[in-house]
Design a protein around this motif. Structure first.
Motif, PDB file in Angstrom:
ATOM      1  N   SER A  21      -4.244  -1.390  11.518  1.00 30.56           N
ATOM      2  CA  SER A  21      -4.542  -2.805  11.248  1.00 30.56           C
ATOM      3  C   SER A  21      -5.229  -3.025   9.908  1.00 30.56           C
ATOM      4  O   SER A  21      -5.228  -4.143   9.399  1.00 30.56           O
ATOM      5  CB  SER A  21      -5.428  -3.384  12.359  1.00 30.56           C
ATOM      6  OG  SER A  21      -6.665  -2.696  12.437  1.00 30.56           O
ATOM      7  N   ARG A  22      -5.824  -1.979   9.317  1.00 29.36           N
ATOM      8  CA  ARG A  22      -6.606  -2.152   8.097  1.00 29.36           C
ATOM      9  C   ARG A  22      -6.307  -1.037   7.095  1.00 29.36           C
ATOM     10  O   ARG A  22      -5.927   0.071   7.465  1.00 29.36           O
ATOM     11  CB  ARG A  22      -8.112  -2.108   8.399  1.00 29.36           C
ATOM     12  CG  ARG A  22      -8.606  -3.101   9.413  1.00 29.36           C
ATOM     13  CD  ARG A  22      -8.651  -4.514   8.868  1.00 29.36           C
ATOM     14  NE  ARG A  22      -9.515  -4.616   7.693  1.00 29.36           N
ATOM     15  CZ  ARG A  22      -9.591  -5.722   6.938  1.00 29.36           C
ATOM     16  NH1 ARG A  22      -8.857  -6.786   7.232  1.00 29.36           N
ATOM     17  NH2 ARG A  22     -10.400  -5.758   5.889  1.00 29.36           N
ATOM     18  N   PHE A  23      -6.483  -1.365   5.814  1.00 25.89           N
ATOM     19  CA  PHE A  23      -6.423  -0.345   4.772  1.00 25.89           C
ATOM     20  C   PHE A  23      -7.598  -0.527   3.818  1.00 25.89           C
ATOM     21  O   PHE A  23      -8.136  -1.628   3.649  1.00 25.89           O
ATOM     22  CB  PHE A  23      -5.103  -0.395   3.990  1.00 25.89           C
ATOM     23  CG  PHE A  23      -4.894  -1.637   3.170  1.00 25.89           C
ATOM     24  CD1 PHE A  23      -5.460  -1.783   1.911  1.00 25.89           C
ATOM     25  CD2 PHE A  23      -4.083  -2.669   3.644  1.00 25.89           C
ATOM     26  CE1 PHE A  23      -5.255  -2.923   1.142  1.00 25.89           C
ATOM     27  CE2 PHE A  23      -3.870  -3.813   2.886  1.00 25.89           C
ATOM     28  CZ  PHE A  23      -4.462  -3.943   1.629  1.00 25.89           C
ATOM     29  N   THR A  24      -7.999   0.574   3.190  1.00 24.78           N
ATOM     30  CA  THR A  24      -9.020   0.556   2.152  1.00 24.78           C
ATOM     31  C   THR A  24      -8.535   1.422   0.995  1.00 24.78           C
ATOM     32  O   THR A  24      -8.084   2.554   1.211  1.00 24.78           O
ATOM     33  CB  THR A  24     -10.367   1.104   2.669  1.00 24.78           C
ATOM     34  OG1 THR A  24     -10.807   0.318   3.775  1.00 24.78           O
ATOM     35  CG2 THR A  24     -11.423   1.065   1.574  1.00 24.78           C
ATOM     36  N   LEU A  25      -8.624   0.899  -0.216  1.00 22.35           N
ATOM     37  CA  LEU A  25      -8.176   1.607  -1.403  1.00 22.35           C
ATOM     38  C   LEU A  25      -9.297   1.686  -2.431  1.00 22.35           C
ATOM     39  O   LEU A  25     -10.083   0.750  -2.574  1.00 22.35           O
ATOM     40  CB  LEU A  25      -6.992   0.884  -2.068  1.00 22.35           C
ATOM     41  CG  LEU A  25      -5.764   0.569  -1.243  1.00 22.35           C
ATOM     42  CD1 LEU A  25      -4.781  -0.237  -2.083  1.00 22.35           C
ATOM     43  CD2 LEU A  25      -5.114   1.839  -0.746  1.00 22.35           C
ATOM     44  N   HIS A  26      -9.337   2.785  -3.150  1.00 19.44           N
ATOM     45  CA  HIS A  26     -10.136   2.901  -4.358  1.00 19.44           C
ATOM     46  C   HIS A  26      -9.127   2.992  -5.497  1.00 19.44           C
ATOM     47  O   HIS A  26      -8.336   3.935  -5.551  1.00 19.44           O
ATOM     48  CB  HIS A  26     -11.021   4.146  -4.296  1.00 19.44           C
ATOM     49  CG  HIS A  26     -11.817   4.377  -5.532  1.00 19.44           C
ATOM     50  ND1 HIS A  26     -12.334   5.603  -5.878  1.00 19.44           N
ATOM     51  CD2 HIS A  26     -12.192   3.525  -6.535  1.00 19.44           C
ATOM     52  CE1 HIS A  26     -12.989   5.512  -7.009  1.00 19.44           C
ATOM     53  NE2 HIS A  26     -12.918   4.269  -7.443  1.00 19.44           N
ATOM     54  N   ALA A  48     -10.391  -2.139  -2.681  1.00 18.45           N
ATOM     55  CA  ALA A  48      -9.566  -3.185  -2.071  1.00 18.45           C
ATOM     56  C   ALA A  48      -9.474  -2.907  -0.579  1.00 18.45           C
ATOM     57  O   ALA A  48      -9.057  -1.819  -0.169  1.00 18.45           O
ATOM     58  CB  ALA A  48      -8.170  -3.216  -2.686  1.00 18.45           C
ATOM     59  N   GLU A  49      -9.869  -3.878   0.238  1.00 20.47           N
ATOM     60  CA  GLU A  49      -9.797  -3.762   1.698  1.00 20.47           C
ATOM     61  C   GLU A  49      -8.922  -4.895   2.215  1.00 20.47           C
ATOM     62  O   GLU A  49      -9.089  -6.050   1.803  1.00 20.47           O
ATOM     63  CB  GLU A  49     -11.189  -3.870   2.305  1.00 20.47           C
ATOM     64  CG  GLU A  49     -12.151  -2.800   1.818  1.00 20.47           C
ATOM     65  CD  GLU A  49     -13.572  -3.075   2.252  1.00 20.47           C
ATOM     66  OE1 GLU A  49     -13.994  -2.517   3.283  1.00 20.47           O
ATOM     67  OE2 GLU A  49     -14.246  -3.873   1.570  1.00 20.47           O
ATOM     68  N   GLY A  50      -8.006  -4.562   3.120  1.00 18.54           N
ATOM     69  CA  GLY A  50      -7.117  -5.599   3.603  1.00 18.54           C
ATOM     70  C   GLY A  50      -6.516  -5.308   4.952  1.00 18.54           C
ATOM     71  O   GLY A  50      -6.705  -4.228   5.532  1.00 18.54           O
ATOM     72  N   SER A  51      -5.771  -6.278   5.436  1.00 22.27           N
ATOM     73  CA  SER A  51      -5.077  -6.185   6.711  1.00 22.27           C
ATOM     74  C   SER A  51      -3.652  -5.691   6.484  1.00 22.27           C
ATOM     75  O   SER A  51      -2.985  -6.112   5.533  1.00 22.27           O
ATOM     76  CB  SER A  51      -5.045  -7.564   7.384  1.00 22.27           C
ATOM     77  OG  SER A  51      -4.145  -7.569   8.475  1.00 22.27           O
ATOM     78  N   THR A  52      -3.188  -4.811   7.356  1.00 23.84           N
ATOM     79  CA  THR A  52      -1.788  -4.379   7.281  1.00 23.84           C
ATOM     80  C   THR A  52      -0.862  -5.391   7.943  1.00 23.84           C
ATOM     81  O   THR A  52       0.356  -5.309   7.775  1.00 23.84           O
ATOM     82  CB  THR A  52      -1.595  -3.019   7.964  1.00 23.84           C
ATOM     83  OG1 THR A  52      -1.946  -3.134   9.356  1.00 23.84           O
ATOM     84  CG2 THR A  52      -2.444  -1.952   7.309  1.00 23.84           C
ATOM     85  N   ALA A 230      -7.191   6.447  -0.471  1.00 23.81           N
ATOM     86  CA  ALA A 230      -6.757   5.421   0.478  1.00 23.81           C
ATOM     87  C   ALA A 230      -7.083   5.869   1.885  1.00 23.81           C
ATOM     88  O   ALA A 230      -7.130   7.063   2.180  1.00 23.81           O
ATOM     89  CB  ALA A 230      -5.250   5.153   0.341  1.00 23.81           C
ATOM     90  N   SER A 231      -7.319   4.914   2.756  1.00 24.90           N
ATOM     91  CA  SER A 231      -7.504   5.214   4.173  1.00 24.90           C
ATOM     92  C   SER A 231      -6.961   4.058   4.999  1.00 24.90           C
ATOM     93  O   SER A 231      -6.887   2.922   4.539  1.00 24.90           O
ATOM     94  CB  SER A 231      -8.991   5.435   4.501  1.00 24.90           C
ATOM     95  OG  SER A 231      -9.752   4.266   4.254  1.00 24.90           O
ATOM     96  N   PHE A 232      -6.547   4.394   6.219  1.00 23.84           N
ATOM     97  CA  PHE A 232      -5.976   3.414   7.147  1.00 23.84           C
ATOM     98  C   PHE A 232      -6.674   3.558   8.500  1.00 23.84           C
ATOM     99  O   PHE A 232      -7.068   4.645   8.888  1.00 23.84           O
ATOM    100  CB  PHE A 232      -4.474   3.631   7.325  1.00 23.84           C
ATOM    101  CG  PHE A 232      -3.664   3.407   6.076  1.00 23.84           C
ATOM    102  CD1 PHE A 232      -3.079   2.170   5.833  1.00 23.84           C
ATOM    103  CD2 PHE A 232      -3.470   4.431   5.153  1.00 23.84           C
ATOM    104  CE1 PHE A 232      -2.319   1.957   4.695  1.00 23.84           C
ATOM    105  CE2 PHE A 232      -2.710   4.227   4.003  1.00 23.84           C
ATOM    106  CZ  PHE A 232      -2.135   2.983   3.777  1.00 23.84           C
TER     107      PHE A 232
END
Length: 233
Positions: A21-26, A48-52, A230-232
């Motif tokens: 449901s979520r991702f985070t990127l550097h 950057a943090e967002g919804s998938t 990145a992480s999910f």
């Protein structure tokens, strides 16, 4: 469709994607579109943090770590580090066909939100029931042969262009996307794929001008994206 099935599987599989449901990127974002608009450093070394699942991205650390920016289709905001809302753009419409709109910081957040969300959700985005895809003849890119899908994206999805062409290499990994952007014909390349929490992500991306015959100009580099991590979930 066989090609799309291969692509989805190569990037982690639809079951894994649907469990997230979520991702985070550097990441860092640059290129001549940013520097010519006076924003060469705004998106360097940001989170950057967002919804998938829905179009939503929040950027932390823009403008040298002094501000945050949030993108949703119906609202763009810029905030201070302590959460004070500094600027708001409600119900944003589409861009004017000119790179100069990026000089405005709210337009810049809008642009980067659309860009990063679509980057991170592709190719799984193409499996949506409201996206129409068809396979095109293969494309010779140097000594490689890349298979292609043309996608018609739904109007309710905020994108740079309703029709886009996606290119995939012999490993079914996305390597290029053709679309219009700010009134220009663009070829967007992606490579250096890595797996993060079971999802394969291109960590380097570059957009260049596209000629009518499909070839590209090496310069200028319109957009340059590097994903450090990145992480999910």
């Amino acid at each position: 469709m066989a090609l799309l099935d291969d692509v989805i599987d190569a990037n982690g599989g639809i079951a894994r994607w649907n469990s997230l449901s979520r991702f985070t990127l550097h990441l860092s974002v640059g290129g001549t579109l940013f520097s010519s608009a006076g924003h060469a450093r705004e998106f360097k070394d940001v989170i950057a943090e967002g919804s998938t699942r829905t179009q939503s991205v929040r950027f932390t650390g823009i403008t040298g770590g002094e501000q945050s920016g949030a993108f949703q289709p119906d609202a763009i905001t810029i905030e201070s580090v302590d959460g004070e809302v500094l600027q708001t753009w409600s119900n944003p419409d589409t861009f004017d066909a000119s790179p100069q709109v990026l000089a405005d910081e709210l337009h810049l957040i809008f642009f980067c939100g659309v860009m990063i969300w679509n980057y991170l959700t592709t190719p799984f985005l193409l499996a949506r029931s409201d996206v129409v895809v068809e396979e095109l003849p293969s494309w010779e890119e140097g000594i490689e042969t890349w298979r292609r899908l043309r996608a018609q994206l739904p109007p309710k999805l905020v994108t740079f262009a309703g029709e886009q062409i996606f290119y995939f290499d012999e490993n079914a990994l996305q390597r290029r996307t053709d679309h219009d952007c700010l009134g220009m014909k663009v070829a967007h390349y992606s490579w250096a794929h890595e797996s993060f929490d079971g999802i394969v992500v291109p960590t380097l991306r570059r957009s260049q001008m596209r000629q009518p015959d499909g070839t590209v100009n090496a310069k200028p580099v319109l957009i340059d994206v590097e994903i450090f991590d990145a992480s999910f979930e």
